[in-house]
Motif scaffolding. Structure first.
Motif, mmCIF file in Angstrom:
data_model
loop_
_atom_site.group_PDB
_atom_site.id
_atom_site.type_symbol
_atom_site.label_atom_id
_atom_site.label_comp_id
_atom_site.label_asym_id
_atom_site.label_seq_id
_atom_site.Cartn_x
_atom_site.Cartn_y
_atom_site.Cartn_z
ATOM 1 N N CYS A 24 0.757 -1.377 -0.029
ATOM 2 C CA CYS A 24 0.147 -0.123 -0.091
ATOM 3 C C CYS A 24 0.698 1.111 -0.268
ATOM 4 O O CYS A 24 0.331 2.142 -0.323
ATOM 5 C CB CYS A 24 -0.970 -0.048 1.210
ATOM 6 N N GLY A 25 2.085 1.046 0.259
ATOM 7 C CA GLY A 25 3.001 2.365 0.582
ATOM 8 C C GLY A 25 2.956 3.241 1.643
ATOM 9 O O GLY A 25 3.464 4.489 1.455
ATOM 10 N N ASN A 26 2.119 2.676 2.574
ATOM 11 C CA ASN A 26 1.888 3.681 3.805
ATOM 12 C C ASN A 26 2.964 3.316 4.605
ATOM 13 O O ASN A 26 3.270 2.071 5.053
ATOM 14 C CB ASN A 26 0.595 3.600 4.531
ATOM 15 N N PRO A 27 3.616 4.441 5.402
ATOM 16 C CA PRO A 27 4.472 4.006 6.584
ATOM 17 C C PRO A 27 3.554 3.803 7.710
ATOM 18 O O PRO A 27 2.926 4.395 8.357
ATOM 19 C CB PRO A 27 5.101 5.351 6.823
ATOM 20 N N ALA A 28 3.508 2.377 8.070
ATOM 21 C CA ALA A 28 2.496 1.878 9.085
ATOM 22 C C ALA A 28 3.222 0.954 9.868
ATOM 23 O O ALA A 28 4.197 0.455 9.857
ATOM 24 C CB ALA A 28 1.221 1.159 8.177
ATOM 25 N N ALA A 29 2.491 0.560 10.997
ATOM 26 C CA ALA A 29 3.097 -0.411 12.025
ATOM 27 C C ALA A 29 2.996 -1.697 11.273
ATOM 28 O O ALA A 29 1.841 -2.063 10.732
ATOM 29 C CB ALA A 29 2.485 -0.370 13.237
ATOM 30 N N HIS A 30 4.161 -2.397 11.421
ATOM 31 C CA HIS A 30 4.207 -3.973 10.897
ATOM 32 C C HIS A 30 4.399 -4.808 12.219
ATOM 33 O O HIS A 30 5.482 -4.517 13.062
ATOM 34 C CB HIS A 30 5.143 -4.101 9.983
ATOM 35 N N THR A 31 3.682 -5.797 12.360
ATOM 36 C CA THR A 31 3.993 -6.954 13.251
ATOM 37 C C THR A 31 4.898 -7.789 12.840
ATOM 38 O O THR A 31 4.898 -8.419 11.580
ATOM 39 C CB THR A 31 2.751 -7.708 13.838
ATOM 40 N N LEU A 32 5.746 -8.218 13.428
ATOM 41 C CA LEU A 32 7.089 -9.424 13.287
ATOM 42 C C LEU A 32 6.654 -10.704 13.824
ATOM 43 O O LEU A 32 6.271 -10.463 14.994
ATOM 44 C CB LEU A 32 8.384 -8.981 13.432
ATOM 45 N N ARG A 33 6.007 -11.538 13.034
ATOM 46 C CA ARG A 33 5.771 -12.806 13.798
ATOM 47 C C ARG A 33 6.497 -14.213 13.476
ATOM 48 O O ARG A 33 6.991 -13.998 12.448
ATOM 49 C CB ARG A 33 4.039 -13.025 13.240
#
Length: 100
Positions: A24-33
């Motif tokens: 999506c190109g948004n700077p967003a939170a990502h969870t590392l799983r």
């Protein structure tokens, strides 16, 4: 004689990072799983047979697979404050993993 065996999956949330999503190109939170599949005998998990790592964008839900080395680097980045949140949840072995 009856022997019951199978597998059981565990999902660990290792860290939350602020990254730019490739979808999506948004700077967003990502969870590392971390997803671990364990061999079970009589419903008792004995040993891991598969370990996979992935990041998931919290904005659009896109999931990207990463290898163990990349996961270590991302986790170290989160611990050092490289992401805006910089919070590591649970380290390598959280108390209560998600089970599926």
């Amino acid at each position: 004689m009856l022997i019951l065996f199978g597998t059981k999956g565990y999902l660990y949330q290792l860290a939350i990072l602020t990254l730019v999503c490739g979808r999506c190109g948004n700077p967003a939170a990502h969870t590392l799983r971390k997803r671990v599949t364990k061999f079970t005998l009589f419903f008792v998990p004995l040993f891991p047979i598969s370990t996979k790592y992935a990041t998931q964008c919290t904005f659009c839900g896109a999931e990207n697979k990463v290898n163990a080395q990349e996961a270590e680097q991302l986790q170290a980045q989160a611990a050092a404050g490289g992401g805006q949140s910089g919070q590591v949840y649970g380290g390598q072995a959280p108390q209560q993993p998600y089970q599926h």
